[in-house]
Design an enzyme around this catalytic site. Structure first.
Site, PDB file in Angstrom:
ATOM      1  N   CYS A 124       4.260 -11.999  -9.915  1.00  0.00           N
ATOM      2  CA  CYS A 124       2.813 -11.737  -9.938  1.00  0.00           C
ATOM      3  C   CYS A 124       2.546 -10.242 -10.008  1.00  0.00           C
ATOM      4  CB  CYS A 124       2.131 -12.354  -8.723  1.00  0.00           C
ATOM      5  SG  CYS A 124       2.284 -11.397  -7.212  1.00  0.00           S
ATOM      6  N   LYS A 146      18.922  -5.843  19.806  1.00  0.00           N
ATOM      7  CA  LYS A 146      17.576  -6.289  19.446  1.00  0.00           C
ATOM      8  C   LYS A 146      17.729  -7.563  18.632  1.00  0.00           C
ATOM      9  CE  LYS A 146      13.402  -5.262  16.901  1.00  0.00           C
ATOM     10  NZ  LYS A 146      12.613  -4.379  16.064  1.00  0.00           N
ATOM     11  N   GLN A 204      -6.878 -20.286  -9.361  1.00  0.00           N
ATOM     12  CA  GLN A 204      -5.956 -21.010 -10.255  1.00  0.00           C
ATOM     13  C   GLN A 204      -6.714 -22.030 -11.092  1.00  0.00           C
ATOM     14  OE1 GLN A 204      -3.146 -21.521  -6.553  1.00  0.00           O
ATOM     15  NE2 GLN A 204      -2.052 -22.339  -8.289  1.00  0.00           N
ATOM     16  N   GLU A 252       8.088 -24.938  -9.188  1.00  0.00           N
ATOM     17  CA  GLU A 252       8.140 -25.434  -7.814  1.00  0.00           C
ATOM     18  C   GLU A 252       9.465 -26.074  -7.393  1.00  0.00           C
ATOM     19  OE1 GLU A 252       3.773 -27.021  -6.836  1.00  0.00           O
ATOM     20  OE2 GLU A 252       4.627 -27.867  -8.649  1.00  0.00           O
ATOM     21  N   CYS A 298       7.844  -9.536  -0.773  1.00  0.00           N
ATOM     22  CA  CYS A 298       7.561 -10.126  -2.074  1.00  0.00           C
ATOM     23  C   CYS A 298       7.660 -11.632  -1.888  1.00  0.00           C
ATOM     24  CB  CYS A 298       8.565  -9.656  -3.122  1.00  0.00           C
ATOM     25  SG  CYS A 298       8.330 -10.538  -4.682  1.00  0.00           S
ATOM     26  N   CYS A 329       0.820  -1.221   0.000  1.00  0.00           N
ATOM     27  CA  CYS A 329       0.000   0.000   0.000  1.00  0.00           C
ATOM     28  C   CYS A 329       0.847   1.262   0.000  1.00  0.00           C
ATOM     29  CB  CYS A 329      -0.865  -0.002   1.251  1.00  0.00           C
ATOM     30  SG  CYS A 329       0.155   0.128   2.724  1.00  0.00           S
TER      31      CYS A 329
HETATM   32  C1  FAD Z   1       4.672  -3.119  11.126  1.00  0.00           C
HETATM   33  C2  FAD Z   1       5.084  -2.489  12.411  1.00  0.00           C
HETATM   34  C3  FAD Z   1       6.240  -2.914  13.020  1.00  0.00           C
HETATM   35  C4  FAD Z   1       6.640  -2.343  14.217  1.00  0.00           C
HETATM   36  N1  FAD Z   1       7.788  -2.775  14.794  1.00  0.00           N
HETATM   37  C5  FAD Z   1       8.211  -2.199  15.948  1.00  0.00           C
HETATM   38  C6  FAD Z   1       9.422  -2.600  16.543  1.00  0.00           C
HETATM   39  O1  FAD Z   1      10.127  -3.451  16.028  1.00  0.00           O
HETATM   40  N2  FAD Z   1       9.777  -2.001  17.696  1.00  0.00           N
HETATM   41  C7  FAD Z   1       9.033  -1.033  18.280  1.00  0.00           C
HETATM   42  O2  FAD Z   1       9.414  -0.517  19.313  1.00  0.00           O
HETATM   43  N3  FAD Z   1       7.884  -0.623  17.721  1.00  0.00           N
HETATM   44  C8  FAD Z   1       7.465  -1.190  16.583  1.00  0.00           C
HETATM   45  N4  FAD Z   1       6.292  -0.774  16.016  1.00  0.00           N
HETATM   46  C9  FAD Z   1       5.501   0.230  16.689  1.00  0.00           C
HETATM   47  C10 FAD Z   1       5.775   1.641  16.151  1.00  0.00           C
HETATM   48  O3  FAD Z   1       6.992   2.101  16.617  1.00  0.00           O
HETATM   49  C11 FAD Z   1       4.648   2.500  16.623  1.00  0.00           C
HETATM   50  O4  FAD Z   1       3.518   2.076  15.887  1.00  0.00           O
HETATM   51  C12 FAD Z   1       4.837   3.978  16.384  1.00  0.00           C
HETATM   52  O5  FAD Z   1       5.966   4.472  16.998  1.00  0.00           O
HETATM   53  C13 FAD Z   1       3.606   4.704  16.910  1.00  0.00           C
HETATM   54  O6  FAD Z   1       3.690   6.073  16.575  1.00  0.00           O
HETATM   55  P1  FAD Z   1       2.477   6.842  15.884  1.00  0.00           P
HETATM   56  O7  FAD Z   1       2.887   8.240  15.770  1.00  0.00           O
HETATM   57  O8  FAD Z   1       2.091   6.187  14.643  1.00  0.00           O
HETATM   58  O9  FAD Z   1       1.373   6.653  16.969  1.00  0.00           O
HETATM   59  P2  FAD Z   1      -0.202   6.668  16.748  1.00  0.00           P
HETATM   60  O10 FAD Z   1      -0.613   5.358  16.215  1.00  0.00           O
HETATM   61  O11 FAD Z   1      -0.592   7.871  15.999  1.00  0.00           O
HETATM   62  O12 FAD Z   1      -0.677   6.782  18.259  1.00  0.00           O
HETATM   63  C14 FAD Z   1      -0.454   5.744  19.167  1.00  0.00           C
HETATM   64  C15 FAD Z   1      -0.888   6.148  20.563  1.00  0.00           C
HETATM   65  O13 FAD Z   1      -0.029   7.154  21.033  1.00  0.00           O
HETATM   66  C16 FAD Z   1      -0.781   8.204  21.608  1.00  0.00           C
HETATM   67  N5  FAD Z   1      -0.017   9.448  21.450  1.00  0.00           N
HETATM   68  C17 FAD Z   1       0.467   9.967  20.293  1.00  0.00           C
HETATM   69  N6  FAD Z   1       1.128  11.108  20.560  1.00  0.00           N
HETATM   70  C18 FAD Z   1       1.041  11.320  21.876  1.00  0.00           C
HETATM   71  C19 FAD Z   1       1.511  12.347  22.739  1.00  0.00           C
HETATM   72  N7  FAD Z   1       2.196  13.370  22.289  1.00  0.00           N
HETATM   73  N8  FAD Z   1       1.223  12.211  24.042  1.00  0.00           N
HETATM   74  C20 FAD Z   1       0.532  11.186  24.536  1.00  0.00           C
HETATM   75  N9  FAD Z   1       0.069  10.202  23.765  1.00  0.00           N
HETATM   76  C21 FAD Z   1       0.319  10.260  22.444  1.00  0.00           C
HETATM   77  C22 FAD Z   1      -2.087   8.183  20.862  1.00  0.00           C
HETATM   78  O14 FAD Z   1      -3.131   8.760  21.615  1.00  0.00           O
HETATM   79  C23 FAD Z   1      -2.289   6.705  20.622  1.00  0.00           C
HETATM   80  O15 FAD Z   1      -2.961   6.117  21.695  1.00  0.00           O
HETATM   81  C24 FAD Z   1       5.862  -1.320  14.818  1.00  0.00           C
HETATM   82  C25 FAD Z   1       4.690  -0.903  14.193  1.00  0.00           C
HETATM   83  C26 FAD Z   1       4.299  -1.466  13.007  1.00  0.00           C
HETATM   84  C27 FAD Z   1       3.044  -1.002  12.354  1.00  0.00           C
HETATM   85  S1  FES Z   2       5.974 -10.361  -7.521  1.00  0.00           S
HETATM   86 FE1  FES Z   2       4.462 -11.497  -6.492  1.00  0.00          FE
HETATM   87  S2  FES Z   2       4.632 -10.797  -4.467  1.00  0.00           S
HETATM   88 FE2  FES Z   2       6.254  -9.790  -5.475  1.00  0.00          FE
HETATM   89  S1  FES Z   3      -1.576  -3.215   3.343  1.00  0.00           S
HETATM   90 FE1  FES Z   3      -0.457  -1.603   4.135  1.00  0.00          FE
HETATM   91  S2  FES Z   3       1.368  -2.547   4.729  1.00  0.00           S
HETATM   92 FE2  FES Z   3       0.151  -4.223   4.139  1.00  0.00          FE
END
Ligand code: FAD
Ligand code: FES
Ligand code: FES
Length: 1267
Positions: free
Chosen positions: A112, A394, A738, A1211, A148, A50
């Site tokens: 794909c 980590k 398929q 395969e 992928c 996305c």
């Molecule tokens: C695919 C994926 C992998 C990830 N892997 C890791 C990882 O390996 N290690 C790790 O540590 N994290 C990981 N994360 C988590 C990621 O770090 C957090 O999702 C991100 O930091 C959240 O920040 P945001 O701004 O998007 O928060 P949002 O989603 O916008 O908010 C999250 C929460 O924070 C609150 N908030 C936001 N700002 C404030 C503020 N100023 N004061 C008080 N509350 C506040 C909001 O109210 C909400 O409840 C992962 C996330 C994803 C989606």
């Molecule tokens: S080409 Fe199929 S998932 Fe990447």
């Molecule tokens: S659909 Fe957004 S990352 Fe998978």
């Protein structure tokens, strides 16, 4: 009250009140702007399909930053005043293609193609954010969030790295020439950040409120409007939703992206202030500045650690406060920011209201219960290197983009100039338990002690081991592993920091983490120019439009606005009977249209209406006894996807006859339970279960073992998708299948319609690997039922959770074997009793059909020395199904593991044992010696042993695997194909009954047509497959469909050539193709020919392959690097070498995931699948592939019985990946030897995760010492 932004340079103004409050950018782009290049799959930031690019103005500096973002997490209402670029905007057929799109296509980076726009946009975001100045290392690092499943990444990384300033990748000439005139970075077309109007609070349709504060004071004004019983969220990146789902009951969304106070930072001599809502990417940029300043050198390590958090698009948008606030809400969250900041004793600046600011420790913040606390920032102190020692760790289940197994940070304050005596210590661990952070007992022990003194070290580990609190947190790794890992990390820290002379030489490498260099690959193949374009390494036909996002997939089809979206309602009591279903709570939701269950099906309640390999019906909706947890029992139809998914959870189900017996989701549970009725020997002609016995001769070696290969989820990037539109008397169906014929008939039988009233069209499928042979039909039938009942278009896109929970996966396999061999390793007796996990039905059984023919592999196993019994085991899990090399991979794996075990038991080189056991006359007799020489096997094995002798905690291993892949063509009943020539210009179109699933069937078909008709390839197009021209077509699976369609194309072209022959003759040799077909048309010669593959056209044949895998393992963490892989595969005369190399690479990497990463865990009490998302199920990423990946297609090697002397490639290479287990065994044995364990074979199977490695290495924490 409007939101203004630009998309691909076009301005848009939307009224938030017209949309749901939490509408994502992805939904808006796809459903409202119909910009469908931006895909979705996981909806949680874990797959990358996305990704688009967002240019946003920083409220403090005013600068515009370009960043890749996950549109599935970005909320539309945070997009005011931004520029959005999607793949369509980057390049297209109208405006010309962008260099990234072109290179990815040209360099064979798509199969794909479902993932391709996401890769393109991630690369574009990276390039623009760095003004085009990126290194190859930065590029390789940037794709942790783009999965992928098809390509094995190598060609994608090559294409992307070719844009780096230090690139050494050679770019095809055509690309460079055309690109010279193309600006790499698109001009800014929008008016991003033009200031934006100040918007007041507004109400949205569903009673939620959005606020866009422009200052901290504004923010508190917004908060003051939240009443005490209402939920609110401060929205910055909204990425936390990807980890822990946001509540649906949030009433106030407060966008903090434009609050300058939360975005500021400063680096002073005595502290760094980091604004709360700096993104992780911005924070990392600040770390780069800060690490230059005295006292803040540790920021270099923070950068390294943050670089392992999530993935680039998530780091680009996720913020510090978002992460720490998530840790507060979910104490078990393995936050890396928390663990690193807590180690540094970072403080949190919080605001209760604009005037009241407090500074808290992180732990105090986590426990503070004051409502509505806003984090303002974080304060980091200086820690001069003269006085402090700091490091963090980590450890992840794969190279990138997973939260930690265990993370840790260590900060030592010295009391002396020599850096030995400890003044104070902070020793922190994450993901051990929700509450445990500091190893307090060790922290206090160390004070005043010499950190590297042997007694201190010994006592520290004694205390650490005793005091760590590690709890079960399924599906996290076992407490035993996490406990050992935590201790190992502290040990690593000591090994790393201790003066060299204090550490034994062999142990020093244990102080470092594995460092992965840049990866590279080579591809060697033969082409035969007289057959061009057949055997020519051409670009994939659809490559470019896949990369530009112009290639449509099922869900990209537009339907009218009255379409409904579907979601399964599932059963939760395995073994119980469904007594009553009450959909009322769901139907009460505004926008929910209908609920249907088994009773609503007019015809047959069976989605698997195949005549072959199906022994029992499989219900579309469970009508009685529940066979597995999350078995679909009905379908909800609603006006949007999110609502359908949510409403499905509201349906109330009453069960009767609850099962008293334990739920058995695995074969081992069945075998232990003694329920013999669940163990079914499929083909009794193999004889009753019995074993061979031979008398022992002097020098004979005997042994026994068990191999366990767990299941694997297909992980197609395109979800299971069906769109059904009522049309005249019947239905038009667009299904990612398929096997159109089966989908058509299953729907028709379910609705009691003639098959002719159900017409399918399949343009292409975004990844299949067997998942869409039969399992797609449950979704297809449900969607068809809804469309039929409501007489409205129905769209069904399964969520990742639903796909993983409801749908069958690869057959798991267990082999119990015993052997007797001569001193030479020659097998005199081998018994193999194997079981394969059928899931809840015996359908699609692989035991006899696919595994039995493969279990002998290339070895001299016959009735005198080999006995094999195979059984299917019925478990309480979804019915297992085809998955890339189904059954065959397991059969070959069993043989290879047995040979390897024999070599181990006989203390012989595994290559020699293979050589001595090869079946006389087998092709491998020639291939193996050649391969061993060309890969320098013996020298490398010797070097590895020497390396292992020098390294206690780093071990290397090398593993050989051989393959004879029996390709069975016997069920290829029919593959109809039509070739049409247009008289007007001589262009040609083909439509066939196969399905383009990424394997290049269309490209190969076009190459064959161009060759046979004598045309340039550009003149041939392939149209969608459909059930008119492709009526009755057999399944596209088993690697064989490309050849069968190729053969059918050739037959049709031969017919056309025959018809055109008199015209050719009449017009003479100088007539052009256009003149010939034009004349033929005027003579009423039919320019359309249809033909089909027929059973027997291509007989069964074998495909050979050899593979040598070398890896290095960190014995303290269990992490590994695959240093080099050599594959020699027999593709006959490859029809299309680029495509075949791609198939080999992709299949092998999918196999690596199976053997090393992908773990499915069920709840033992309920039978619920616990690993059901990208958050906890981990196929390989771009940095998990071999560092040096060498593919050779065997040359001068025509297949006498194959189509145009070729062989299949889809395969087989999957089967070669088993060699990674042998490399691991080699490495592990050295570690066990060092640990003083007796020499014993270690049972490694699929998956062999870091946990398996550590728990089998014999490491004892009490023996951790520097010397
Ligand atoms: C695919 C994926 C992998 C990830 N892997 C890791 C990882 O390996 N290690 C790790 O540590 N994290 C990981 N994360 C988590 C990621 O770090 C957090 O999702 C991100 O930091 C959240 O920040 P945001 O701004 O998007 O928060 P949002 O989603 O916008 O908010 C999250 C929460 O924070 C609150 N908030 C936001 N700002 C404030 C503020 N100023 N004061 C008080 N509350 C506040 C909001 O109210 C909400 O409840 C992962 C996330 C994803 C989606
Ligand atoms: S080409 Fe199929 S998932 Fe990447
Ligand atoms: S659909 Fe957004 S990352 Fe998978």
């Amino acid at each position: 009250m409007s939101i203004k932004f630009n998309v691909n340079g076009f301005p848009y103004e939307v009224q938030p009140s017209d949309f749901p409050a939490d509408i994502t950018l992805n939904t808006f782009l796809r459903e409202h702007l119909h910009l469908t290049a931006t895909k979705f799959m996981c909806l949680e930031g874990g797959c990358g399909v996305c990704v688009c690019v967002i240019r946003r103005r920083n409220p403090t500096t005013g600068e515009v930053h370009t960043r890749a973002a996950n549109s599935c997490l970005t909320l539309l209402n945070t997009c005011d005043d931004v520029d959005i670029v999607t793949d369509e905007g980057l390049g297209n057929k109208g405006s010309g293609y962008h260099p990234i799109q072109k290179r990815l296509a040209k360099m064979n980076g798509t199969q794909c193609g479902f993932c391709s726009p996401g890769f393109v946009m991630n690369m574009y975001g990276l390039l623009e954010s760095k003004a085009g100045h990126v290194t190859m290392a930065e590029v390789e690092d940037a794709f942790g969030g783009n999965i992928c499943r098809c390509t094995g990444y190598r060609p994608i990384l090559d294409a992307m790295k070719s844009f780096a300033t230090d690139s050494t990748i050679s770019v095809p000439g055509e690309c460079v020439d055309i690109e010279d005139s193309f600006e790499l970075l698109c001009p800014r077309t929008g008016q991003c950040g033009s200031g934006g109007c100040s918007r007041a609070t507004l109400s949205t349709q569903n009673d939620s409120h959005w606020h866009w504060p422009k200052s901290l004071a504004d923010l508190f004004t917004a908060l003051s409007q939240v009443s005490s019983n209402e939920l609110y969220i401060l929205v910055s990146g909204n990425t936390a939703h990807g980890a822990y789902r946001r509540s649906r009951d949030i009433k106030h969304f407060i966008d903090v992206n434009n609050v300058p106070e939360l975005k500021q930072y400063s680096i002073e001599s005595d502290h760094i202030l980091l604004g709360a809502n700096l993104t992780l990417t911005e924070t990392m940029e600040i770390f780069r500045l800060a690490e230059q300043r005295a006292g803040f050198e540790y920021c270099a390590q923070l950068w390294q650690h943050f670089n392992l958090i999530a993935n680039l698009p998530v780091r680009n948008n996720g913020t510090l406060a978002g992460n720490i606030s998530t840790k507060k809400q979910y104490p078990h969250f393995a936050s890396d920011i928390f663990i690193t900041f807590e180690t540094l004793d970072a403080h949190v600046l919080v605001h209760e209201h604009p005037g009241a600011q407090r500074v808290l420790t992180l732990l105090d913040y986590l426990h503070d219960t004051t409502p509505n606390l806003v984090i303002g920032g974080f304060l980091l102190r200086p820690y001069p290197t003269t006085k402090y020692l700091f490091n963090t760790y980590k450890i992840l289940p794969r190279a990138q983009n997973v939260h930690a197994y265990v993370n840790a940070g260590f900060l030592i304050e010295w009391n002396d100039d020599q850096h030995h005596i400890v003044q104070s210590a902070r020793i922190c661990f994450g993901n051990l338990s929700p509450s445990f952070v500091h190893a307090v007992e060790v922290e206090s022990l160390l004070v005043g002690r010499d950190l590297y003194d042997a007694a201190t070290v010994s006592e520290a580990f004694e205390r650490l081991e005793a005091s760590l609190q590690v709890v079960e947190m399924p599906p996290e790794a076992s407490p035993e592993y996490r406990h050992k890992l935590a201790c190992s990390l502290f040990y690593k820290f000591l090994l790393w920091s201790a003066p060299e002379e204090l550490v034994k030489k062999q142990k020093r490498s244990g102080g470092l983490l594995l460092e992965r260099p840049l990866s590279s690959g080579s591809q060697t193949f033969e082409t035969i120019s007289k057959n061009y374009p057949v055997t020519q390494p051409v670009q994939k036909l659809e490559g470019l439009i896949q990369c530009s996002g112009e290639a449509p997939y099922m869900n990209d089809l537009l339907t009218t606005s009255n379409a409904v979206h579907c979601a399964f309602v599932t059963a939760k009591r395995v073994g119980a009977t469904i007594e009553q279903i009450d959909p009322t709570p769901a139907l009460r939701c505004k926008g929910v249209v209908a609920f249907y269950a088994a009773k609503d099906i007019p015809g047959v309640n069976n989605f698997n209406n195949a005549s072959v390999l199906v022994v029992e019906p499989e219900e579309v909706f469970c009508s009685g006894r529940v066979k597995h947890y999350d078995q679909p029992l009905g379908v909800i139809a609603a006006v949007n996807h999110d609502l359908a998914v949510y409403a499905a959870t509201l349906v109330q189900v009453t069960y009767a006859n609850e099962q008293k017996k334990p739920i058995l989701t695995s074969m081992n549970q069945v075998l232990a339970s003694g329920e013999s009725s669940r163990i079914v020997q499929m083909n009794k002609s193999n004889g009753e279960n019995s074993t061979l016995k031979v008398p022992l001769a002097p020098g004979d070696v005997m042994g026994r073992g068990i191999l366990e290969l767990e299941s694997q989820y297909h992980f197609t990037m395109e979800p299971q998708t069906t769109i059904v539109v009522p049309f005249e008397q019947g239905l038009q169906v667009w299904c990612a299948t398929q096997w159109m014929d089966l989908t058509q008939y299953s729907i028709a039988a379910m609705l009691q319609l003639d098959a002719s009233l159900v017409q399918l069209q399949v343009r292409r499928v975004g990844g299949a690997y067997g998942a869409k042979v039969t399992r797609c039909n449950q979704v297809a039938c449900a969607a068809a039922l809804v469309a039929h009942k409501l007489n409205r278009p129905a769209r069904f896109v399964q969520t990742i959770e639903s796909m993983m929970e409801c749908n069958g996966k690869r057959y798991a396999c267990r082999s119990d074997y015993d052997f007797v061999v001569r001193a030479s390793g020659a097998i005199s007796m081998l018994n193999n009793n194997f079981y394969e996990d059928a899931g809840c039905s015996l359908n699609e059984n692989v035991v006899d059909f696919l595994t039995m023919p493969a279990v002998r592999n290339v070895y001299n196993l016959n009735a005198t020395n080999f006995k094999v019994n195979g059984s299917a085991v019925v478990t309480d899990a979804p019915s297992s199904t085809w998955c890339r090399a189904p059954g065959t991979a397991e059969g070959i794996a069993m043989a290879e593991v047995q040979l390897e075990h024999i070599a181990f038991a006989s203390k012989l080189d595994p290559a020699d044992v293979r050589l001595v056991n090869l079946r006389p006359g087998n092709k491998m007799v020639q291939l193996l010696p050649r391969f061993l020489a060309s890969t320098e096997y013996r020298q490398r094995r010797h070097d590895i042993n020497a390396f292992n002798a020098q390294n206690r905690w780093r071990k290397r291993g090398i593993g050989l695997s051989l393959m004879e892949f029996p390709l069975a063509t016997s069920i290829g009943y029919s593959y109809p194909t039509t070739v049409s020539i247009y008289h007007s210009d001589g262009s040609v179109v083909i439509t066939h009954g196969g399905i383009e699933i990424g394997q290049g069937i269309n490209t190969k078909a076009a190459q064959v047509a161009a060759f046979t008709l004598g045309l340039p390839l550009e003149k041939v197009r392939i149209e969608s497959s459909n059930t008119v021209n492709g009526a009755n077509a057999m399944v596209t699976a088993n690697s064989m469909a490309s050849e069968m369609i190729g053969l059918a194309v050739r037959k049709a072209c031969d017919t056309l050539n025959k018809r055109l022959q008199p015209v050719r003759q009449a017009l003479g040799p100088n007539a052009t193709w256009k003149q010939i077909v034009e004349r033929a048309w005027t003579q009423s010669i039919l320019l359309i020919a249809t033909d089909s593959y027929k059973v027997g056209d291509i007989p069964n044949y074998n495909i050979y392959g050899l593979c040598l895998t070398e890896l290095e393992v960190d014995i303290l963490t269990g992490n590994h690097l695959i240093r080099r892989v050599d594959i020699l595969e027999d593709a006959g005369e490859s029809l299309s070498p680029n495509i075949d190399v791609g198939q080999v690479e992709g299949a092998f990497v999918m196999g690596l995931g199976y053997y090393l990463n992908e773990l499915l865990l069920y709840d033992r009490q309920t039978g619920r699948l616990l690993t059901n998302r990208t958050w906890n199920y981990h196929p390989p990423g771009a940095k998990d592939i071999p560092i040096d990946f060498r593919i050779e297609l065997l040359q001068k090697n025509p297949n006498p019985v194959g189509f145009m002397r070729s062989k299949a490639t889809g395969e087989p290479a999957f089967c070669l990946s088993v060699g990674v287990l042998f490399a691991m065994q080699h490495a592990l044995q050295s570690a066990r030897d060092d640990a003083g364990l007796p020499r014993e074979w270690v049972r490694l199977g699929a998956p062999t995760t870091p946990e398996t490695v550590v728990l089998n290495a014999g490491t004892e924490v009490q023996r951790f010492a520097l010397k």
